[in-house]
Design an enzyme around this catalytic site. Structure first.
Site, PDB file in Angstrom:
ATOM      1  N   ASP A  66       0.858  -1.179   0.000  1.00 49.34           N
ATOM      2  CA  ASP A  66       0.000   0.000   0.000  1.00 49.34           C
ATOM      3  C   ASP A  66       0.903   1.240   0.000  1.00 49.34           C
ATOM      4  OD1 ASP A  66      -2.400   1.582   0.408  1.00 49.34           O
ATOM      5  OD2 ASP A  66      -1.713   1.833   2.460  1.00 49.34           O
TER       6      ASP A  66
ATOM      7  N   ASP B  30      -1.504  -1.020   6.256  1.00 52.31           N
ATOM      8  CA  ASP B  30      -1.677  -0.503   7.614  1.00 52.31           C
ATOM      9  C   ASP B  30      -3.076  -0.006   7.910  1.00 52.31           C
ATOM     10  OD1 ASP B  30      -1.491   1.775   5.908  1.00 52.31           O
ATOM     11  OD2 ASP B  30      -0.943   3.012   7.643  1.00 52.31           O
TER      12      ASP B  30
END
Length: 363
Positions: free
Chosen positions: A59, A258
């Protein structure tokens, strides 16, 4: 007596103690070593799989970047600046997205307050926010969504291109069918990102960036990080399917994230890695947690897995070599039961000692 002696010798030398110790001792030492370096491995299965990865999907925001966003530019195109700022804050205070927090802080830092009362409010996942104010339709989101809604962006196209080409995420405010303001929000790469990407690539692992940001911004960040594979403009609900597409190509995929939006992709991947400072949902969904909030621990996790599996194979070799040599000797009466017992014990000591050697390995 001779037959009984041979029988005892064979039974003693064939005792599978070392074989039973070969795998669990290495797993125990490897897991402990990982914990010392900030790598929390939830199961022995994931410790084994991590070394087999040949693709890692990352990400962008909060993983490749520091996750501390700042508004670097503001443009007021139409209407009163105070009204546009107040509308922005009224919308963004209703969400916890990192970009929203940065924009709210920007407004507060310039003395604006959310004094506007919205008549309606809705969050459109992966696109933006919309609602109404004094009977007027209001939208706040990225340029792709504004185009979908049919807004004419020709007057602001140059600004959008400029900021996105510099790695910024652009948010546009539309009031009553007209683009009235623009905010450019930037996030810096983690200091270790480029070196971690290079290290993973040197180990034969493809690195992919997966982000909902526009392609220009994503490619700018990817170039800085040294990443050549970019999947951009992905809606939160589609991240897992993108991971599945890579798996369908035969890749063993690790996902690093996250946020809440990363959780489905973390579960879908062969191994999910969560940044320790991420959301509780991401940490819960992941198979391995990088506790120290440092991407170097991702490289350490892969190295640890490979070293542990090598150690297990060494243990199995030593466990079996004693049997392969000892059993034929015992069967022909060339091995005294006491010597067979000593060899059996020595094989167990050898396996445990080799496992403990892993504790001093550099990862």
């Amino acid at each position: 007596v001779f037959a009984l002696t041979i029988t005892i010798s064979v039974l003693v030398i064939a005792c599978p103690c070392a074989l039973g110790l070969a795998t669990p001792t290495s797993i125990m030492v490897g897991s402990g070593l990982g914990a010392e370096h900030g790598v929390l491995i939830k199961s022995a299965e994931y410790l084994e799989k991590a070394g087999k990865l040949n693709a890692v999907v990352m990400d962008k925001t909060g993983t490749l970047t520091q996750g501390v966003l700042d508004v670097t530019a503001f443009k007021n195109y139409s209407g009163d600046e105070a009204r546009n700022m107040n509308l922005m804050m009224a919308f963004e205070q209703g969400t916890s997205h990192p970009i929203a927090k940065a924009m709210v802080y920007y407004g507060e830092d310039r003395g604006y307050k959310s004094v506007v009362e919205l008549e309606s409010f809705a969050d459109v996942p992966g696109k933006g926010l919309q609602g109404s104010y004094q009977g007027v339709s209001v939208q706040l989101g990225h340029s792709r969504w504004m185009k979908e809604l049919g807004y004419d962006l020709s007057a602001v196209e140059d600004d959008i291109f400029t900021y996105e080409s510099q790695g910024a995420s652009v948010s546009l405010l539309a009031v009553d069918g007209m683009i009235t303001a623009l905010w450019a929000v930037e996030d810096e790469l983690r200091p270790e990102t480029a070196s971690v990407v290079k290290e993973l690539q040197s180990q034969g692992i493809e690195v992919w960036m997966l982000t909902g940001d526009n392609r220009r911004t994503a490619e700018y960040i990817a170039k800085q990080a040294g990443i050549s594979h970019v999947i951009a403009e992905v809606l939160p609900q589609d991240k897992a399917s993108k991971v599945k597409e890579l798996q369908d190509k035969g890749l063993v995929v690790g996902m690093v994230g996250d946020g809440i939006n990363d959780a489905p992709a973390l579960v879908t991947a062969d191994i999910g890695f969560a940044i320790g400072s991420g959301t509780d949902i991401a940490v819960e969904a992941a198979d391995i947690v990088l506790v120290r909030n440092d991407l170097h621990t991702l490289v350490q996790a892969v190295r640890l897995s490979r070293k542990t599996m090598t150690n297990i194979k060494q243990n199995l070799f030593w466990a079996l070599i004693f049997n392969c040599i000892g059993i034929p000797l015992a069967a022909v009466g060339a091995l005294n039961p006491m010597i067979a017992g000593t060899a059996m014990a020595f094989s167990s000591v050898t396996v445990v000692s080799n496992s403990l050697r892993l504790k001093r390995a550099k990862i």
